[in-house]
Design a protein around this motif. Structure first.
Motif, short mmCIF file in Angstrom:
data_model
loop_
_atom_site.label_atom_id
_atom_site.label_comp_id
_atom_site.label_asym_id
_atom_site.label_seq_id
_atom_site.Cartn_x
_atom_site.Cartn_y
_atom_site.Cartn_z
N THR A 37 29.59 63.44 5.87
CA THR A 37 30.88 63.08 6.46
C THR A 37 30.86 61.75 7.21
O THR A 37 31.74 60.91 6.99
N HIS A 136 28.69 75.77 11.64
CA HIS A 136 27.60 75.32 12.51
C HIS A 136 27.93 73.97 13.13
O HIS A 136 28.72 73.19 12.61
N LYS A 201 35.56 72.41 4.38
CA LYS A 201 35.48 72.56 5.84
C LYS A 201 36.71 73.24 6.44
O LYS A 201 36.75 73.49 7.65
C1 F6R Z 1 23.88 66.75 10.90
C2 F6R Z 1 24.54 67.86 11.53
C3 F6R Z 1 25.30 68.86 10.76
C4 F6R Z 1 26.37 68.23 9.88
C5 F6R Z 1 27.13 69.30 9.11
C6 F6R Z 1 28.13 68.68 8.16
O1 F6R Z 1 23.24 65.93 11.86
O2 F6R Z 1 24.45 67.96 12.71
O3 F6R Z 1 25.90 69.77 11.62
O4 F6R Z 1 27.26 67.50 10.68
O5 F6R Z 1 26.23 70.07 8.37
O6 F6R Z 1 27.43 67.96 7.20
P1 F6R Z 1 28.19 67.13 6.07
O7 F6R Z 1 28.86 66.02 6.75
O8 F6R Z 1 27.07 66.65 5.16
O9 F6R Z 1 29.13 68.06 5.39
#
Ligand code: F6R
Length: 241
Positions: A37, A136, A201
């Motif tokens: 993201t 999370h 999400k």
């Molecule tokens: C990474 C982190 C995770 C991500 C989450 C979303 O440092 O803390 O909590 O922010 O898993 O990840 P993406 O953006 O890859 O969907």
């Protein structure tokens, strides 16, 4: 809580602008999420930096988390991510970059060192955060204590599955453990910028922002923070609209 919902193509611009507006000084302590993201947000900041529109070379960068067991030089490590996508493009010297030492022989001790490091540098001014499809926050998986601090955690099957895309689709190569800032640690950041993009999400974001504050949805702890800005694209906002 401030919320900006944008078309996907405006996501990086909106997030980079919100971040720059939230920075208290030219030498802020910036907490950074990794993952997909924020990648385009960091790329946007790098572009603005190359054009001379922003100067974040005086910033300090603090990562949220790191896999346990990967060498710092491993391209899948968050150490490598923070260096190549954030610190190098923004001209931030390595002495000002802090990532938990996931390749330590004693990860539990490394987690304690990291918690102390955050305090020693005076805490985080603006924390960029993402949200997992399971709710999370950093690698605080469902069931994490709301008052947790930096520690070693087991990654859930869903997180390992979600992150397999960074490991060539091979879930068995995704580490089983990580060092993560705790929910209380993250909550001490003075300001938080939560980024959410994509339909995957939508359920987690709605549960985090509208549901009860509970360990089952770790990102729900953000409801208790007094200074949160959410930047979401329309797909991620889908269950809130
Ligand atoms: C990474 C982190 C995770 C991500 C989450 C979303 O440092 O803390 O909590 O922010 O898993 O990840 P993406 O953006 O890859 O969907």
């Amino acid at each position: 809580m401030r919320v900006t919902v944008v078309d996907d193509e405006m996501f990086a611009t909106a997030a980079a602008t919100a971040l720059l507006e939230a920075l208290p000084s030219a030498a802020p302590t910036l907490g950074v999420a990794t993952g997909e993201t924020p990648m385009r947000v960091y790329a946007e900041l790098g572009c603005r930096s190359r054009r001379g529109e922003v100067d974040l070379s005086g910033a300090r960068v603090i990562a949220l988390d790191e896999y346990v067991g990967l060498d710092a030089g491993d391209p899948h490590s968050y150490t490598a991510y923070v260096r190549t996508r954030i610190a190098d493009p923004l001209g931030i010297p390595s002495a000002n970059v802090h990532v938990p030492q996931g390749d330590s022989a004693d990860p539990a001790a490394a987690a304690e060192v990291f918690e102390q490091r955050i305090a020693d540098v005076g805490g985080v001014d603006v924390q960029i955060a993402g949200i997992g499809s399971n709710g999370h926050l950093a690698f605080n998986e469902p069931g994490s204590a709301l008052d947790s601090t930096t520690r070693v955690v087991e990654l859930s099957q869903q997180t390992r599955h979600d992150n397999a895309r960074f490991f060539g689709g091979r879930v068995e190569e995704v580490p089983r453990q990580a060092i993560t800032q705790g929910l209380a640690t993250i909550g001490r950041a003075r300001s938080i910028l939560l980024l959410a993009a994509g339909r995957a999400k939508a359920d987690a974001l709605a549960a985090a922002l509208r549901g009860p504050v509970a360990p089952g949805v770790p990102a729900s702890v953000l409801q208790r923070h007094g200074d949160v800005t959410v930047i979401a694209d329309r797909a991620a906002w889908g269950r809130m609209a």
